[in-house]
Design a protein around this motif. Structure first.
Motif: not given
Length: 280
Positions: A177-199
């Motif tokens: 249930g808890s697994w985060l793959s490395y590919d999904d980790l990279i996607q997660l960090v990338s979206r946290a960076i390139d989303t225009p506004v996050v507050g």
């Protein structure tokens, strides 16, 4: 839009090793930092600076001119509070305060499920539940999430807090249930960076697992859409596993073994984590 300068702390760690290359492609200059002497061959546009996040002057110097910080540097285990205080509590303050002084736009922080580790896994918790840390390690994550919220509300400095569940090979039933793959980790960090506004935002770091015990719908605006699913490992993992004990907090609570640890003590062997960090 490509960032001018991005800083990655904890670059020598297992997760940092997988982030360095993709992050180097998102900016003109990636400054990777850790307390170790060396992190191996550098990627184009990357440079390494040895630094201790618990020392404000060192952090302040590294963050000059940075657009964003990806903060993964910390003790990644339960320890006595006195050992955690510098790297995990003071270190977070140093990142936010030095970042504010230099005009850093956003911090992407490696938070953890252990900030809410005492919730039962049978509760499908979302990103707005109250903190329930399972350890001093989890308490440091609560502190930094609250720090990030305060710097957003008082100083308009954005942050995304990634409550990572378990970014490691699937070696036990909990990880189904808890697994985060490395590919999904990279996607997660990338979206946290390139989303225009996050507050100020919180998102669970977990793959698209059939058995995921957390709910990310309130963070959907980040555009994180995990692709991997731990169910592919289920048959083999469950065939070798002992019968689950419903009275064991390590089985029943979100924090897994951390929820059963005595405060300040750890037995990481229970996690069966494989050190498969990426080599350069």
């Amino acid at each position: 839009m490509k960032l001018k300068k991005l800083v990655l702390t904890g670059a020598a760690g297992r997760l940092g090793s997988y982030l360095r290359e993709p992050l180097s492609k998102m900016c003109d200059e990636l400054v990777s930092t850790d307390i170790v002497d060396d992190i191996g061959t550098l990627y184009p546009g990357e440079r390494f600076v040895q630094a201790d996040v618990a020392k404000f002057d060192e952090v302040h110097a590294i963050l000059e001119g940075a657009d964003m910080v990806v903060h993964f540097g910390a003790i990644v285990d339960e320890r006595p509070f006195e050992e955690m205080l510098g790297p995990n509590f003071v270190g977070s303050y140093n990142i936010w305060e030095a970042g504010f002084q230099h005009g850093v736009k956003r911090v992407v922080y490696a938070s953890s499920i252990h900030a809410v580790g005492m919730y039962p896994k049978t509760e499908f918790i979302d990103t707005e539940v109250a903190h329930r840390p399972d350890t001093f390690y989890g308490l440091a994550k609560c502190f930094t999430e609250d720090l990030g919220r305060m710097y957003w509300e008082k100083r308009q400095m954005e942050s995304v807090h990634l409550r990572i569940l378990s970014a490691a090979q699937v070696t036990n039933p909990r990880a189904l249930g808890s697994w985060l793959s490395y590919d999904d980790l990279i996607q997660l960090v990338s979206r946290a960076i390139d989303t225009p506004v996050v507050g100020f935002s919180v998102v669970y770091g977990v793959s698209n697992n059939d058995r995921a015990p957390v709910d990310n719908h309130k963070a959907s605006f980040l555009g994180y859409r995990p692709k991997d699913n731990a169910e592919q490992f289920a048959e083999a993992i469950l065939a070798e596993a002992d019968a689950a004990d419903p009275t064991d907090p390590g089985t029943m609570l979100q924090g897994g073994p951390f929820a059963a640890f005595e405060l300040g003590q750890s037995d990481m062997s229970l996690m069966k984590i494989v050190d498969d960090r990426k080599k350069t």
